[in-house]
Write an enzyme that holds these catalytic residues in place. Structure first.
Site, mmCIF file in Angstrom:
data_model
loop_
_atom_site.group_PDB
_atom_site.id
_atom_site.type_symbol
_atom_site.label_atom_id
_atom_site.label_comp_id
_atom_site.label_asym_id
_atom_site.label_seq_id
_atom_site.Cartn_x
_atom_site.Cartn_y
_atom_site.Cartn_z
ATOM 1 N N GLU A 189 0.808 -1.270 0.145
ATOM 2 C CA GLU A 189 -0.064 -0.004 0.056
ATOM 3 C C GLU A 189 0.898 1.302 0.063
ATOM 4 O O GLU A 189 2.005 1.265 0.206
ATOM 5 C CB GLU A 189 -0.984 -0.006 1.090
ATOM 6 C CG GLU A 189 -0.430 -0.200 2.578
ATOM 7 C CD GLU A 189 -1.457 -0.306 3.700
ATOM 8 O OE1 GLU A 189 -2.062 -1.661 3.877
ATOM 9 O OE2 GLU A 189 -1.824 0.702 4.476
ATOM 10 N N CYS A 194 3.655 8.266 1.255
ATOM 11 C CA CYS A 194 4.378 7.416 2.138
ATOM 12 C C CYS A 194 4.343 5.812 1.301
ATOM 13 O O CYS A 194 3.392 5.438 0.769
ATOM 14 C CB CYS A 194 3.455 7.020 3.132
ATOM 15 S SG CYS A 194 3.940 5.863 4.469
ATOM 16 N N CYS A 211 6.699 -7.298 7.302
ATOM 17 C CA CYS A 211 7.867 -6.958 7.889
ATOM 18 C C CYS A 211 8.228 -7.948 8.903
ATOM 19 O O CYS A 211 7.476 -8.451 9.822
ATOM 20 C CB CYS A 211 7.414 -5.530 8.525
ATOM 21 S SG CYS A 211 9.168 -4.821 9.460
ATOM 22 N N CYS A 240 7.123 -5.460 15.299
ATOM 23 C CA CYS A 240 6.420 -4.463 16.664
ATOM 24 C C CYS A 240 5.344 -5.102 16.880
ATOM 25 O O CYS A 240 4.446 -5.168 16.087
ATOM 26 C CB CYS A 240 6.865 -3.099 16.146
ATOM 27 S SG CYS A 240 8.353 -2.483 15.504
ATOM 28 N N CYS A 293 2.343 -2.837 15.654
ATOM 29 C CA CYS A 293 2.228 -2.535 14.217
ATOM 30 C C CYS A 293 1.495 -3.638 13.280
ATOM 31 O O CYS A 293 1.616 -4.762 13.403
ATOM 32 C CB CYS A 293 3.245 -2.104 13.662
ATOM 33 S SG CYS A 293 3.493 -1.948 11.584
ATOM 34 N N GLY A 327 6.967 -2.288 5.960
ATOM 35 C CA GLY A 327 8.589 -2.838 5.839
ATOM 36 C C GLY A 327 9.556 -2.015 6.684
ATOM 37 O O GLY A 327 9.407 -1.041 6.989
ATOM 38 N N SER A 353 12.648 6.165 7.328
ATOM 39 C CA SER A 353 12.280 5.590 8.703
ATOM 40 C C SER A 353 12.818 4.444 8.917
ATOM 41 O O SER A 353 12.456 3.416 8.348
ATOM 42 C CB SER A 353 10.799 5.807 9.201
ATOM 43 O OG SER A 353 10.600 5.531 10.162
ATOM 44 N N HIS A 380 10.466 5.259 20.187
ATOM 45 C CA HIS A 380 9.089 5.042 20.786
ATOM 46 C C HIS A 380 9.433 4.686 22.476
ATOM 47 O O HIS A 380 8.182 4.471 23.287
ATOM 48 C CB HIS A 380 8.417 3.563 20.297
ATOM 49 C CG HIS A 380 8.085 3.781 18.819
ATOM 50 N ND1 HIS A 380 7.686 5.200 18.366
ATOM 51 C CD2 HIS A 380 8.087 3.041 17.659
ATOM 52 C CE1 HIS A 380 7.414 4.809 17.002
ATOM 53 N NE2 HIS A 380 7.683 3.747 16.637
ATOM 54 N N ASN A 424 -2.444 4.973 16.079
ATOM 55 C CA ASN A 424 -3.551 4.661 15.459
ATOM 56 C C ASN A 424 -3.777 3.257 16.008
ATOM 57 O O ASN A 424 -3.198 2.229 15.460
ATOM 58 C CB ASN A 424 -3.028 4.592 13.797
ATOM 59 C CG ASN A 424 -3.969 5.226 12.921
ATOM 60 O OD1 ASN A 424 -5.063 5.298 13.214
ATOM 61 N ND2 ASN A 424 -3.574 6.120 12.160
ATOM 62 N N CYS A 455 0.322 2.359 8.910
ATOM 63 C CA CYS A 455 1.125 1.616 7.998
ATOM 64 C C CYS A 455 0.543 0.125 8.048
ATOM 65 O O CYS A 455 0.472 -0.533 9.085
ATOM 66 C CB CYS A 455 2.579 1.830 8.005
ATOM 67 S SG CYS A 455 3.490 0.732 9.391
#
Ligand code: SAH
Ligand code: SF4
Length: 338
Positions: A89, A102, A109, A113, A116, A156, A188, A213, A287, A330
């Site tokens: 995406e 983005c 990935c 995390c 995520c 990713g 990032s 974080h 989010n 993401c």
């Protein structure tokens, strides 16, 4: 192979191998990145045999649109299918200073995390540089917008696809390519220490953002299992190294999660870790994703965290979220679709 996978040098050497003049590379890149054509046939200043050669060796279609969502604030989210069926995406965000995209760099990935949506899906493969470039071109076409900024913050871990990332940056930054200024590009990373150090030496003026974080290993390991490999102090050490080599300010990304990393004590600990470094902290409202047990910090808590950093002279911004109504964080659109 995708034609967008080739750096300018690689295209020149391909042409020379096949007895074509190197200046043809400029013409081809002009068609790809300035005229933005979608077929080789359209490259009407090339001889027929060269068009045939390109058709024989390369493809030019990388992405098939699966879903396009447009939200009220102008955010456009595209779910694409790549040639082997995987879904990726891209999100286009309207900023007051220009449109920003983005992009995704991997299918899934492996950093995993716990907050995520992308990390829930194990990595299937790296995207090629051309597949990342195609996201910029295709999303521009579909939205009718001119993309001025690129953030490598989609699905990713870009530093886990290091060579692909560098080729991508080279092509979008190249004056004969998309010519997006390095200062308009941000990469990032979750904090892969060896790559952060290597990245200090690539000589691009691209912005670097680090997903921190948390200021200590107890909290960070809970959120990011990569912290067991590269703990907080090693990440800070790599940032210091990068700062000393490049003299470029680094962005620290910090998602605020209710009751996990958002207290006054944690804010003070963060101040201590970052004091004296040329960094600025980007506080991001979490989010919420269905798959993870975390909640967004209340607005008052976010503001208090912001104030503590500010009071202690840490440069800080509280990110205005975008595209919340279409799941802009993401990996969320993809994970829902799957
Ligand atoms: N893998 C890289 C880049 C992609 S993630 C990295 O982790 O930095 C880009 C940013 O989005 C990271 O800072 C990540 O922590 C953040 N992010 C991931 N899921 C999120 C969510 N649900 N809400 C808010 N930010 C999120
Ligand atoms: Fe991967 Fe970044 Fe998501 Fe972590 S936050 S799982 S590194 S995409």
């Amino acid at each position: 192979m995708l034609i967008y996978d080739l750096t300018h040098e690689a295209l020149v050497s391909f042409l020379q191998t096949h007895q074509h003049k190197p200046y043809r590379a400029d013409q081809i890149w002009n068609w790809l990145y300035k005229q933005k054509v979608t077929t080789f046939e359209a490259m009407n200043n090339l001889p027929d045999d060269l068009i045939g050669l390109l058709e024989q060796h390369f493809t030019i279609q990388a992405l098939e649109l699966v879903i396009k969502h447009v939200s009220q604030d102008g955010t456009v989210k595209c779910l694409y299918r790549v040639h082997d069926g995987h879904l990726i995406e891209s999100v286009l965000m309207k900023q007051h200073y220009g449109d920003s995209i983005c992009v995704t760099t991997q299918v899934g990935c492996n950093i995993g995390c716990s907050f995520c949506a992308s990390g829930l899906l194990k990595k299937k493969r790296d995207l090629t540089p051309g597949e990342v470039i195609a996201q910029v071109l295709e999303t521009e076409r579909l939205s009718g917008k001119r993309i001025a900024y690129v953030v490598v913050m989609g699905i990713g871990e870009p530093f886990d696809n290091f060579d692909g990332l560098l080729a991508f940056l080279h092509i979008i930054n190249h004056p004969k390519g998309l010519a997006i200024g390095a200062r308009h590009i941000t990469v990032s990373t979750s904090g892969l220490v060896p790559q952060i150090k290597a990245y200090a030496h690539v000589g691009l003026q691209v912005n670097l953002a680090i997903s921190l974080h948390a200021p200590n290993d107890a909290i960070r390991s809970r959120l990011m299992k990569i912290n067991k490999v590269y703990p907080v102090d090693e990440v800070i050490g790599a940032i210091k190294y990068y700062l000393s080599v490049t003299k470029r300010r680094v962005t620290i990304e910090y998602i605020l999660i209710d009751g996990v990393n958002d207290t006054h004590e944690v804010a003070l600990e963060l101040v201590k870790k970052l004091k004296g470094l040329n960094v600025y902290v980007n506080l991001i409202p979490y989010n919420e994703v269905i798959e993870a047990p975390y909640r967004r910090s209340p607005q008052a808590t976010m503001l208090a965290f912001y104030d503590t950093l500010k009071k202690h002279k840490i440069q800080v911004t509280l990110r205005k979220e975008q595209g919340h109504d279409i799941n802009a964080a993401c990996g969320q659109l993809r994970s829902q679709h799957l």
